[in-house]
Scaffold this active site. Structure first.
Site, PDB file in Angstrom:
ATOM      1  N   HIS A 132       0.859  -1.189   0.000  1.00  0.00           N
ATOM      2  CA  HIS A 132       0.000   0.000   0.000  1.00  0.00           C
ATOM      3  C   HIS A 132       0.889   1.231   0.000  1.00  0.00           C
ATOM      4  CE1 HIS A 132      -4.268   1.137   0.589  1.00  0.00           C
ATOM      5  NE2 HIS A 132      -3.731   2.306   0.923  1.00  0.00           N
ATOM      6  N   ASP A 146     -14.568   3.094   6.069  1.00  0.00           N
ATOM      7  CA  ASP A 146     -13.440   3.852   5.496  1.00  0.00           C
ATOM      8  C   ASP A 146     -13.843   4.417   4.132  1.00  0.00           C
ATOM      9  OD1 ASP A 146     -10.717   4.823   5.130  1.00  0.00           O
ATOM     10  OD2 ASP A 146     -10.522   3.222   3.665  1.00  0.00           O
ATOM     11  N   ARG A 195     -13.269  12.878   3.179  1.00  0.00           N
ATOM     12  CA  ARG A 195     -11.945  13.495   3.378  1.00  0.00           C
ATOM     13  C   ARG A 195     -11.446  14.105   2.078  1.00  0.00           C
ATOM     14  NH1 ARG A 195      -8.441   8.859   4.978  1.00  0.00           N
ATOM     15  NH2 ARG A 195      -6.756  10.381   5.103  1.00  0.00           N
ATOM     16  N   SER A 215      -7.123   4.427   7.919  1.00  0.00           N
ATOM     17  CA  SER A 215      -7.620   4.076   6.586  1.00  0.00           C
ATOM     18  C   SER A 215      -6.753   2.977   5.960  1.00  0.00           C
ATOM     19  CB  SER A 215      -7.600   5.352   5.729  1.00  0.00           C
ATOM     20  OG  SER A 215      -7.813   5.076   4.388  1.00  0.00           O
ATOM     21  N   LYS A 237      -7.615  -1.465   5.884  1.00  0.00           N
ATOM     22  CA  LYS A 237      -7.709  -2.217   4.617  1.00  0.00           C
ATOM     23  C   LYS A 237      -6.717  -3.383   4.606  1.00  0.00           C
ATOM     24  CE  LYS A 237      -7.610   1.555   1.807  1.00  0.00           C
ATOM     25  NZ  LYS A 237      -8.096   2.784   2.447  1.00  0.00           N
TER      26      LYS A 237
HETATM   27  N1  URA Z   1      -4.275   5.589   1.285  1.00  0.00           N
HETATM   28  C1  URA Z   1      -5.393   5.215   1.963  1.00  0.00           C
HETATM   29  O1  URA Z   1      -5.923   4.133   1.738  1.00  0.00           O
HETATM   30  N2  URA Z   1      -5.880   6.054   2.868  1.00  0.00           N
HETATM   31  C2  URA Z   1      -5.342   7.244   3.145  1.00  0.00           C
HETATM   32  O2  URA Z   1      -5.852   7.940   3.992  1.00  0.00           O
HETATM   33  C3  URA Z   1      -4.190   7.646   2.435  1.00  0.00           C
HETATM   34  C4  URA Z   1      -3.670   6.789   1.504  1.00  0.00           C
END
Ligand code: URA
Length: 426
Positions: free
Chosen positions: A90, A169, A176, A191, A195
């Site tokens: 990620h 989220d 956001r 966030s 995930k």
């Molecule tokens: N990636 C995400 O999944 N969430 C964030 O807040 C920033 C980057």
């Protein structure tokens, strides 16, 4: 009211508490997130709370509870039916960062199973899900059953959040994006880490970005975010590897959804920009080495480069696109993707060297032209973006092209002004 019943949720009191820098209990965080899911907390109230969080922060306990509440808003993928080591990556987001599109099939071509939940564009940065939707027909929502089947068959899946996977989220992410509440350490950590918990991989690498084109502006902030993600992950039973990388100019040459998919395809064929290939391979190598596929990191790098150059990484990407109903032909024929309204060139006003390219201004220009959202309801123009002809350090003659502009129907002159300011030439 019986003693055992839950106290009535008062969202306004909770917003006020955070606005006055109070500390929430776990019950309060749970109530907010459950209230959002049941529509008892309205999105304008959530937006106000998010702004209070940006101003006053969450401590590590509150961040962990928020992460847990995100996870509990859906369910965790059951990977028991997957044969092989499941891995994930990620990025915290940057300009032109299409590494997911490269790393996911690359790791799968090396024999790992890659289970990835991705997001849409956030703030000025693009999102993997919006990029994948530039491929005609591509289905971004994959349910549990198909997720596992595809993991076993193809080796990789990239899915969006859904009613099953971290739906809280997903709702908060959309808010956001359009309320200037992205760049808070705790909101990013909750966030991202939620995930990663839901997708359930054993080995996970996070690429934490810093610089003008990232949410964390300094190396210190990036280190703090890395520490927080690892701490929250650990408290929730998930070990996370972190890497920190700079984002002082756009990554690669392309910024914009369809253009980034095409650049990822070039990179998967071993013909991409060096900085994009190097970062993708470095992040993937950390995973390959950690999974025990090689004895050293150097061997992992060599193995992955071989997969980029022998066609196997691209073949895996095509198999993933096909499995998710995308038009595979569009990957090599850009005329099948959404087209820009016009293409123009930005010439260099002088002969000299490129000193810097401001990624934030480039991203803002692309967003303005329709490549990103300004409101939740906005539809993305997938054909919009820019392709750089130079990188920092390039020598350029007066009149040569600095970048190509793939414009949408709106805000061309404002975007052009931003792009012209983005280059420092000397
Ligand atoms: N990636 C995400 O999944 N969430 C964030 O807040 C920033 C980057």
């Amino acid at each position: 009211m019986s003693i055992a019943s839950k106290p009535k949720l008062n969202a306004v009191r909770l917003i006020e508490k955070k606005r006055h820098n109070g500390t929430h209990t776990q019950a309060e965080i749970n109530a907010l997130i459950e209230g959002l899911m049941s529509d008892e907390v309205k999105d304008y109230q959530m937006a106000a709370w998010l702004m209070a969080v940006c101003l006053n922060g969450l401590n590590v306990d509150e961040t962990t509870w928020l992460t847990e509440a995100f996870v509990k808003s859906g369910h965790v993928l059951d990977l028991s039916g997957v044969q092989g080591t499941v891995v994930d990556k990620h990025s915290t987001g940057g300009v032109g960062d299409k590494t997911t599109l490269v790393i996911v099939p690359l790791l799968a071509s090396a024999g790992l199973k890659v289970a990835k939940l991705s997001g849409r564009g956030l703030g000025f940065t693009g999102g993997t899900i919006d990029k994948l939707e530039a491929i005609p027909g591509f289905r971004v929502e994959v349910d549990d059953k198909h997720f596992i089947e595809q993991l076993n068959k193809v080796g990789c899946v990239i899915s969006s959040q859904s009613k099953d996977f971290t739906p809280a989220d997903a709702l908060i992410y959309k808010l956001r994006d359009v309320t200037a509440t992205v760049d808070n350490l705790s909101l990013i950590a909750a966030s991202v880490v939620s995930k990663k918990i839901v997708a359930g991989a054993e080995i996970i690498v996070l690429d934490i970005k810093y610089g003008r084109g990232a949410f964390m502006k300094t190396l210190d902030e990036a280190n703090a975010l890395a520490d927080l993600c690892r701490e929250v992950g650990e408290r929730l039973g998930k070990a996370l590897l972190t890497e920190i990388s700079p984002m002082e100019e756009p990554l690669g040459l392309a910024v914009g959804n369809a253009l980034e998919v095409l650049e990822a395809v070039q990179t998967l064929k071993g013909q991409g920009p060096k900085d994009l290939e190097d970062l993708s391979v470095a992040l993937a190598a950390r995973v390959v080495y950690q999974a025990g596929l090689t004895d050293t990191l150097e061997q992992a790098v060599a193995l992955l480069k071989a997969h980029l150059h022998d066609g196997s990484a691209f073949a895996t990407f095509k198999a993933m696109v096909k499995a998710q109903h995308g038009d595979v032909e569009a990957l090599e024929d850009e005329s099948l993707m959404q087209q820009p309204d016009r293409i123009s060139l930005l010439p260099s006003p002088i002969t000299g060297t490129v000193q810097s390219i401001d990624p934030l201004l480039v991203a803002q220009a692309v967003q303005l032209m329709g490549g990103g959202r300004m409101k939740k309801e906005d539809k993305i123009h997938h054909g919009v973006g820019v392709v750089l002809h130079v990188k920092v350090g390039s020598f350029i003659e007066k009149g040569d092209t600095l970048l190509e502009i793939y414009a949408g129907g709106t805000h061309y002159s404002e975007a052009l002004a931003l792009l012209s300011q983005a280059f420092v030439l000397a």
